[in-house]
Design a protein around this motif. Structure first.
Motif, PDB file in Angstrom:
ATOM      1  N   ASP A 335      51.374  44.026  46.532  1.00  0.00           N
ATOM      2  CA  ASP A 335      49.312  44.041  46.203  1.00  0.00           C
ATOM      3  C   ASP A 335      48.820  43.115  45.473  1.00  0.00           C
ATOM      4  N   VAL A 336      47.752  42.017  46.113  1.00  0.00           N
ATOM      5  CA  VAL A 336      47.348  41.464  44.160  1.00  0.00           C
ATOM      6  C   VAL A 336      45.656  41.382  44.558  1.00  0.00           C
ATOM      7  N   GLU A 337      44.890  41.857  43.347  1.00  0.00           N
ATOM      8  CA  GLU A 337      43.503  41.680  43.978  1.00  0.00           C
ATOM      9  C   GLU A 337      43.093  40.963  43.128  1.00  0.00           C
ATOM     10  N   LEU A 338      42.232  39.537  43.333  1.00  0.00           N
ATOM     11  CA  LEU A 338      42.006  38.173  43.299  1.00  0.00           C
ATOM     12  C   LEU A 338      40.481  38.355  43.285  1.00  0.00           C
ATOM     13  N   ALA A 339      39.705  37.402  42.494  1.00  0.00           N
ATOM     14  CA  ALA A 339      38.493  38.045  43.148  1.00  0.00           C
ATOM     15  C   ALA A 339      37.896  39.081  43.531  1.00  0.00           C
ATOM     16  N   GLY A 340      38.223  39.503  43.544  1.00  0.00           N
ATOM     17  CA  GLY A 340      37.467  40.743  44.369  1.00  0.00           C
ATOM     18  C   GLY A 340      37.831  41.419  45.410  1.00  0.00           C
ATOM     19  N   VAL A 341      39.166  40.227  45.753  1.00  0.00           N
ATOM     20  CA  VAL A 341      39.438  40.554  47.222  1.00  0.00           C
ATOM     21  C   VAL A 341      40.771  40.696  47.565  1.00  0.00           C
ATOM     22  N   ARG A 342      40.992  41.605  48.405  1.00  0.00           N
ATOM     23  CA  ARG A 342      42.737  42.090  48.000  1.00  0.00           C
ATOM     24  C   ARG A 342      43.545  41.656  48.941  1.00  0.00           C
ATOM     25  N   ILE A 343      44.597  40.776  48.091  1.00  0.00           N
ATOM     26  CA  ILE A 343      45.247  40.512  48.972  1.00  0.00           C
ATOM     27  C   ILE A 343      46.610  41.264  49.295  1.00  0.00           C
ATOM     28  N   ARG A 344      47.297  41.039  50.457  1.00  0.00           N
ATOM     29  CA  ARG A 344      47.739  42.310  50.984  1.00  0.00           C
ATOM     30  C   ARG A 344      49.565  41.564  51.138  1.00  0.00           C
ATOM     31  N   ALA A 345      50.516  42.384  50.127  1.00  0.00           N
ATOM     32  CA  ALA A 345      52.408  41.960  50.647  1.00  0.00           C
ATOM     33  C   ALA A 345      52.204  41.063  51.919  1.00  0.00           C
ATOM     34  N   GLY A 346      52.963  40.136  51.860  1.00  0.00           N
ATOM     35  CA  GLY A 346      53.260  39.487  52.967  1.00  0.00           C
ATOM     36  C   GLY A 346      51.782  38.587  53.413  1.00  0.00           C
ATOM     37  N   GLU A 347      51.085  38.276  52.687  1.00  0.00           N
ATOM     38  CA  GLU A 347      50.372  37.447  53.074  1.00  0.00           C
ATOM     39  C   GLU A 347      50.480  36.219  52.464  1.00  0.00           C
ATOM     40  N   ALA A 348      49.814  35.442  53.143  1.00  0.00           N
ATOM     41  CA  ALA A 348      50.391  34.213  52.877  1.00  0.00           C
ATOM     42  C   ALA A 348      48.510  34.150  52.099  1.00  0.00           C
ATOM     43  N   VAL A 349      48.982  32.589  51.476  1.00  0.00           N
ATOM     44  CA  VAL A 349      47.618  32.600  50.239  1.00  0.00           C
ATOM     45  C   VAL A 349      48.149  30.890  49.959  1.00  0.00           C
TER      46      VAL A 349
END
Length: 439
Positions: A335-349
């Protein structure tokens, strides 16, 4: 790739259409809300925007990407192929974070049907484009000498000679002419083949394979066959160079394989990506000259003051829309927070270098071409470990082209109205299919 669902994707995915509503323009393509959110966390997510990726002409900025940038620095998108949705990052600071942070992995994309632009998956397993450090670093190290300042200078004189011969032939044939066919196409092919160690007799085959690999218009089967044939060619070429002392890429890879530093498959995959990337200069330079020929006051300024040409080329590299949509994705490993948005483990970016190059926080008045812009920290060649190794070579080619064509053909102009210049259709890399000129 084998089918595998995205980890943590919302129920919204199942309701997403496969294309834009009939008759709608890119700017009119709607946000997709899908089914009701499964939980409170999903409810807080931004909606998914379908990105149809229409064929765009000229150097207009993609209106869908412009809308996504307006929505916020981190949004969600669905592309024409693959499955599910992915995050899209557009602000420079966040693009630099994602591309340089080991928590976002290229390697984890393998065997995932991540939503994507192309119907086929270009990189082979183990290719440098889909590796993370330290393996990525190991492969890049094998060919690094060819892309250093010294390595690029090694081919400058031969590149200039080849370019002079092309312009000589152009002048001898007389106007009108197709600048793409006669100069902007064959020149980068000759240069990258010289750097790679591909003999002149095989350059046309390389060009054909590259065009088929980079196009989505022919279908996945044709593109994959072209990639297979190019891979087989490089496997033979690299094997033939294991005992040579040459400084070309094939020789460097041959010796690295012989020393056990890289495998044959890794060497071949890297050679294919470098060869394909080398031809991107055709499209980039095509867009550059489209700008110069449709803005004669800019071309006249560069003719009058050669000293500003390097800075002008960098500004054009920042400005031109190099590609359609986005390139390769990454997968969040935690899990990574980026610009106030939580991107969860396993999600594509995905990151958009095009959007980052128009970030108003970094580039004042970003939609204006300013040849005196300084500093100009654009990311036209990427950022982080996957920064394009051919950036120095591409700059050299652009400088040689600008010098030769502006100085030798002072009356160079478009032979047709700007809106009649045909641009490539179904291509991953944007650029004019032909550039009709007179002088």
């Amino acid at each position: 790739m084998t089918a595998e669902p995205l980890v943590g994707k919302a129920a919204v995915d199942e309701a997403l259409p496969t294309g834009p509503p009939d008759g709608q323009t890119p700017a009119a393509c709607p946000l997709l809300t899908g089914q009701a959110p499964a939980d409170e966390a999903t409810a807080a997510l931004p909606p998914v925007r379908y990105w149809p990726v229409f064929d765009l002409t000229g150097v207009d900025f993609d209106p869908v990407l412009a809308d996504l940038m307006e929505q916020g620095p981190v949004t969600r998108i669905k592309l024409p192929h693959g499955e599910g949705w992915a995050w899209l990052v557009t602000r420079m600071r966040d693009v630099r974070t994602v591309t340089n942070d080991p928590r976002f992995s290229r390697e984890a994309v393998m065997d995932r049907q991540v939503t994507r632009l192309a119907p086929h998956f270009i990189p082979s397993r183990g290719a440098v484009g889909l590796l993370d450090p330290p393996d990525h670093t190991r492969l890049r190290r094998a060919v690094a000498p060819a892309f250093t300042a010294r390595g690029v200078e090694r081919v400058r004189d031969s590149a200039r000679r080849m370019l002079d011969e092309l312009v000589d032939a152009l002048e001898a044939a007389g106007p009108p002419a197709d600048l793409t066919r006669d100069v902007l196409g064959p020149f980068p092919i000759a240069v990258i083949c010289e750097l790679m160690g591909v003999p002149p007799a095989d350059r046309e085959a390389m060009h054909t394979w590259t065009q088929l690999i980079l196009s989505s218009a022919h279908g996945a089967e044709v593109s994959e066959r072209a990639k297979k044939e190019m891979s087989e060619y490089f496997a033979e070429l690299i094997d033939a160079r294991v005992d040579t002392t040459g400084e070309d890429v094939a020789s460097l890879l041959g010796r690295a394989v012989a020393r056990g530093e890289v495998t044959v498959a890794e060497a071949v995959g890297l050679a294919v990506l470098l060869q394909i990337g080398g031809e991107a200069v055709t499209n980039n330079s095509g867009q550059m000259f489209y700008i110069l020929l449709t803005r004669p006051e800019l071309a006249d300024r560069l003719r009058a003051d050669p000293a500003i040409r390097p800075g002008a080329i960098d500004e054009l590299l920042r400005y031109i829309p190099h590609r359609n949509a986005v390139g390769l994705s990454r997968i969040a490993l935690e899990d990574v927070e980026l610009a106030g948005v939580r991107i969860r483990a396993g999600e594509a970016v995905y990151v958009s270098y095009l959007a980052a190059n128009r970030d108003p926080e970094v580039f004042p008045d970003p939609d204006r071409i300013d040849v005196s812009r300084s500093p100009n920290p654009h990311v036209a060649f990427g950022f982080g470990p996957h920064y394009c190794p051919g950036g120095r070579l591409a700059r050299m080619e652009a400088q040689l082209l600008v010098d030769a064509l502006l100085d030798r053909l002072p009356a160079l102009r478009l032979a047709v109205p700007p809106d009649q210049v045909p641009f490539r259709k179904g291509a991953l890399i944007r650029g004019p299919e032909a550039l009709p000129v007179a002088w």
